[in-house]
Scaffold this motif. Sequence first.
Motif, mmCIF file in Angstrom:
data_model
loop_
_atom_site.group_PDB
_atom_site.id
_atom_site.type_symbol
_atom_site.label_atom_id
_atom_site.label_comp_id
_atom_site.label_asym_id
_atom_site.label_seq_id
_atom_site.Cartn_x
_atom_site.Cartn_y
_atom_site.Cartn_z
ATOM 1 N N MET A 23 10.339 9.589 2.003
ATOM 2 C CA MET A 23 9.999 8.192 1.214
ATOM 3 C C MET A 23 9.031 7.400 2.252
ATOM 4 O O MET A 23 8.121 7.889 2.659
ATOM 5 N N ASN A 24 9.624 6.375 2.901
ATOM 6 C CA ASN A 24 8.828 5.593 3.908
ATOM 7 C C ASN A 24 8.960 6.117 5.365
ATOM 8 O O ASN A 24 8.668 5.303 6.344
ATOM 9 N N ILE A 25 9.841 6.946 5.528
ATOM 10 C CA ILE A 25 10.269 7.413 7.161
ATOM 11 C C ILE A 25 9.333 8.711 7.255
ATOM 12 O O ILE A 25 9.448 9.682 6.465
ATOM 13 N N GLU A 26 8.434 8.332 8.464
ATOM 14 C CA GLU A 26 7.435 9.537 8.774
ATOM 15 C C GLU A 26 8.104 10.193 10.244
ATOM 16 O O GLU A 26 8.766 9.778 10.860
ATOM 17 N N LEU A 27 7.652 11.484 10.154
ATOM 18 C CA LEU A 27 8.063 12.266 11.300
ATOM 19 C C LEU A 27 7.247 11.762 12.685
ATOM 20 O O LEU A 27 7.874 11.542 13.668
ATOM 21 N N GLY A 28 5.862 11.329 12.415
ATOM 22 C CA GLY A 28 5.258 10.818 13.421
ATOM 23 C C GLY A 28 5.034 11.771 14.428
ATOM 24 O O GLY A 28 5.030 13.092 14.374
ATOM 25 N N ASP A 29 5.180 11.245 15.759
ATOM 26 C CA ASP A 29 4.965 12.150 16.854
ATOM 27 C C ASP A 29 6.393 12.431 17.596
ATOM 28 O O ASP A 29 6.392 12.996 18.747
ATOM 29 N N ARG A 64 14.898 -1.049 -0.010
ATOM 30 C CA ARG A 64 14.181 -1.593 -0.944
ATOM 31 C C ARG A 64 13.760 -0.492 -2.013
ATOM 32 O O ARG A 64 13.761 -0.492 -3.306
ATOM 33 N N LEU A 65 13.353 0.772 -1.413
ATOM 34 C CA LEU A 65 13.166 1.817 -2.202
ATOM 35 C C LEU A 65 14.240 2.456 -3.184
ATOM 36 O O LEU A 65 14.160 2.872 -4.442
ATOM 37 N N ILE A 66 15.544 2.343 -2.535
ATOM 38 C CA ILE A 66 16.521 3.063 -3.227
ATOM 39 C C ILE A 66 17.412 1.731 -4.024
ATOM 40 O O ILE A 66 18.443 2.220 -4.630
ATOM 41 N N ALA A 67 16.931 0.627 -3.884
ATOM 42 C CA ALA A 67 17.591 -0.445 -4.702
ATOM 43 C C ALA A 67 18.120 -0.063 -6.126
ATOM 44 O O ALA A 67 19.050 -0.406 -6.620
ATOM 45 N N THR A 78 6.976 7.093 -8.920
ATOM 46 C CA THR A 78 6.519 7.540 -7.608
ATOM 47 C C THR A 78 7.000 6.356 -6.621
ATOM 48 O O THR A 78 7.491 5.450 -7.020
ATOM 49 N N ASP A 79 6.960 6.778 -5.334
ATOM 50 C CA ASP A 79 7.375 5.812 -4.378
ATOM 51 C C ASP A 79 6.229 4.842 -4.222
ATOM 52 O O ASP A 79 5.480 4.863 -3.088
ATOM 53 N N LYS A 80 6.032 3.927 -5.162
ATOM 54 C CA LYS A 80 5.017 2.837 -5.192
ATOM 55 C C LYS A 80 4.819 2.178 -3.883
ATOM 56 O O LYS A 80 3.668 1.979 -3.286
ATOM 57 N N LYS A 81 6.007 1.612 -3.339
ATOM 58 C CA LYS A 81 5.843 0.896 -2.267
ATOM 59 C C LYS A 81 5.298 1.418 -0.955
ATOM 60 O O LYS A 81 5.010 0.943 0.121
ATOM 61 N N HIS A 82 5.406 3.015 -1.054
ATOM 62 C CA HIS A 82 4.818 3.625 0.028
ATOM 63 C C HIS A 82 3.236 3.825 0.128
ATOM 64 O O HIS A 82 2.577 3.835 0.971
ATOM 65 N N THR A 83 2.825 3.624 -1.062
ATOM 66 C CA THR A 83 1.193 3.657 -1.319
ATOM 67 C C THR A 83 0.461 2.572 -1.572
ATOM 68 O O THR A 83 -0.784 2.581 -1.693
ATOM 69 N N ASP A 84 1.347 1.428 -1.921
ATOM 70 C CA ASP A 84 0.345 0.388 -2.372
ATOM 71 C C ASP A 84 -0.472 -0.160 -1.066
ATOM 72 O O ASP A 84 -0.012 -0.088 0.200
ATOM 73 N N LYS A 85 -1.166 -1.218 -1.497
ATOM 74 C CA LYS A 85 -2.112 -1.711 -0.322
ATOM 75 C C LYS A 85 -1.466 -2.378 0.659
ATOM 76 O O LYS A 85 -1.664 -2.278 1.976
ATOM 77 N N LYS A 86 -0.297 -3.343 0.359
ATOM 78 C CA LYS A 86 0.553 -3.854 1.441
ATOM 79 C C LYS A 86 1.072 -3.034 2.341
ATOM 80 O O LYS A 86 0.908 -3.038 3.636
ATOM 81 N N TYR A 87 1.705 -1.900 1.966
ATOM 82 C CA TYR A 87 2.019 -0.953 2.808
ATOM 83 C C TYR A 87 0.919 -0.497 3.726
ATOM 84 O O TYR A 87 1.290 -0.129 4.966
ATOM 85 N N GLN A 88 -0.005 0.237 3.210
ATOM 86 C CA GLN A 88 -1.140 0.491 4.201
ATOM 87 C C GLN A 88 -1.656 -0.220 4.927
ATOM 88 O O GLN A 88 -1.887 0.106 6.137
#
Length: 272
Positions: A208-214, A233-236, A257-267
């Motif tokens: 979802m919105n949580i990334e592995l990162g480094d 917010r995504l699971i509400a 889709t997990d729209k909030k992860h890909t929308d412009k505000k999130y990016q």
Amino acid sequence: MEENGVRINKFLSEAGVCSRREADRQIEAGKVGIDGVTAKTGDRVLKGQTVTYNGQVVSKEEEMILIALNKPAGIVCTAEKREKNNVIDYLNYPKRIYPIGRLDKDSEGLLLLTNNGEIVNKMMRSGNRHEKEYIVTVNKTISDSFIRGLAGGVPLVELGVTTRKCHVKKLSSKQFKIILTQGYNRQIRRMCEYFGYRVVKLERVRIMNIELGDLPRGKYRAVTPLEYKGLKRLIADSSNQPVIPDTNKDHSDKKYTDKKHTDKKYQDRRAK
């Protein structure tokens, strides 16, 4: 607690013992008691009653725990102590937690663990269609037809299902990215095998919105308040009830889709 109590499997889930599904199995195995009486599936726990699991009193953990682990290959996503490579013993976390979903033994990457059963239910129900992203390395050169085939839906005959359409992008001659909204047993490996490819390495890099990162392999960190806020917010609007998926229907449109992860505000926020 509700006036007429809560179902015993929900009580165990919310107490961080295990998921509701696993709780049902433990109840059927006779490992759960309510006020000294062996519990049965469907029993309810009333205020003031004492619940035990394997002879130990169960109490609800007030602190919300949600951690992200970079799981190494070889570790099994189970709390079952009979599995010598279980993730709970590997972590040796000071409080009771359990994994959210699974990442097969041979795979590595992001695994979330918690003591909150409701989050588990909402995140892992296939019908809620939450995204999980993977980087996959295969044993031979990737063709365009292979990428198209993966994206278009793959029949998994041994499971009697066809995978949903998904996003797939070639990264190099033998590596690709894939975003799934399902979690069938060894799904990506089975999908690749259908086209004659073998997975050499499989790493999950996002849930979802949580990334592995480094995050170093084998290490864990607490999910940040900002990540948790985005997750809630995504699971509400997600169901926490079992869902029977329609494997023949195309659910690839935007509302699934997990729209909030890909929308412009999130990016934009990530770029800062």
